[in-house]
Design an enzyme around this catalytic site. Structure first.
Site, short mmCIF file in Angstrom:
data_model
loop_
_atom_site.label_atom_id
_atom_site.label_comp_id
_atom_site.label_asym_id
_atom_site.label_seq_id
_atom_site.Cartn_x
_atom_site.Cartn_y
_atom_site.Cartn_z
N ASP A 120 -25.34 -29.44 -31.25
CA ASP A 120 -25.09 -29.86 -32.58
C ASP A 120 -25.17 -29.00 -33.67
O ASP A 120 -25.75 -29.18 -34.55
CB ASP A 120 -26.02 -30.90 -32.82
CG ASP A 120 -25.47 -32.11 -33.39
OD1 ASP A 120 -24.25 -32.00 -33.91
OD2 ASP A 120 -26.29 -33.02 -34.13
N GLN A 213 -30.65 -42.10 -41.61
CA GLN A 213 -28.97 -42.14 -42.22
C GLN A 213 -28.65 -41.38 -43.34
O GLN A 213 -29.21 -41.54 -44.47
CB GLN A 213 -28.61 -43.74 -42.27
CG GLN A 213 -28.25 -44.26 -41.09
CD GLN A 213 -29.65 -44.98 -40.43
OE1 GLN A 213 -30.21 -44.98 -41.06
NE2 GLN A 213 -29.45 -45.55 -39.44
N GLY A 214 -27.62 -40.55 -43.28
CA GLY A 214 -27.15 -39.89 -44.55
C GLY A 214 -27.61 -38.34 -44.80
O GLY A 214 -27.06 -37.58 -45.32
#
Length: 262
Positions: A120, A213-214
């Protein structure tokens, strides 16, 4: 492991970049975004390598690694083209200040796997060089396959939402997490296929501090300022028994060098 479940969760989370996805929406599936949970506000001068990836607004983090290159997560760039992306840097607030620079090129790792979020990593080449100052600096990179030890304290930063719905998310935040035992982490994530040697785990068995998240693509740095991880994925946010999972930077040090010259 239900590989279809993991793959669908990856693609669905990519589709909701920019809004807060509540835990009740993703119960039973892994997450691919990061928000700083259990942390505190910091000034960009304390993490001058931190950047915000933006289209119309912030959706992921990243790290400056040279005057013209940013390291982030492949799931942040998956399905995107360079002409859609900008990087805001040199500011504690993702929505203003600092400067916006266009992205000229995306170099996504060719082995990125959406099924298990392996490899990733993505590199972003900026359209012009950064002028370094106290708010904009390159992070130190580890040597090839240089390891970090279990228990070593690290810092993770980003602009993601927190669990406090009344807290503004536009100011940079940081939390501290220790490197987690790799074998134990893989056992805890066995239902999702475990973790690979490209991944590194950080967090507490009791939970409470994490990214969610984020914050995807953002930095995990040692106390010495070495960029050892990229915010990647995990199960829930700061859940007990499930530390956060980061892409191990040292594993792809040669790939970074080959593609960016850094």
């Amino acid at each position: 492991m239900n590989m279809l479940m993991v793959t669908l969760s990856v693609l669905s989370l990519m589709g909701v970049r920019g809004r807060v996805l509540e835990q009740k929406d993703i119960e039973g599936i892994p997450r691919l975004d990061g928000r700083i949970v259990g942390g505190h506000r910091i000034n960009i001068k304390e993490a001058p390598h931190q950047v915000s990836l933006q289209t119309s607004s912030h959706f992921c983090g990243g790290s400056i690694i040279s005057k013209q290159w940013i390291l982030t997560a492949a799931h942040c760039t998956y399905g995107k083209t360079a002409d859609r992306l900008k990087v805001r840097l040199g500011t504690s607030e993702y929505a203003r200040g600092g400067e916006l620079i266009d992205v000229a090129e995306i170099v996504q790792h060719e082995k990125f796997n959406t099924s298990n979020v392996d490899y990733d990593y993505s590199l972003l080449k900026l359209s012009r060089e950064i002028e370094f100052d106290e708010t904009k600096q390159a992070a130190k990179l580890p040597e090839t396959k240089e390891d970090v030890k279990e228990g070593d304290n690290c810092k993770v930063t980003g602009w993601g939402s927190t669990k406090n719905i009344f807290e503004r998310r536009n100011w940079l935040r940081q939390t501290e997490v220790p490197i987690f035992n790799q074998e134990e982490c893989s056992e805890k994530y066995q239902r999702f296929g475990g973790v690979t040697e490209r991944m590194i785990c950080a967090g507490y068995t009791e939970g409470g501090k994490d990214a969610c998240q984020g914050d995807s693509g953002g930095p995990l740095v040692t106390e010495d300022g070495v960029l050892v991880g990229v915010v990647s994925w995990g199960y829930g946010c700061a859940r007990p028994q499930y530390p956060g999972i980061y892409s191990r930077v040292s594993y792809v040090r040669d790939w970074i060098r080959t593609n960016s010259g850094v």
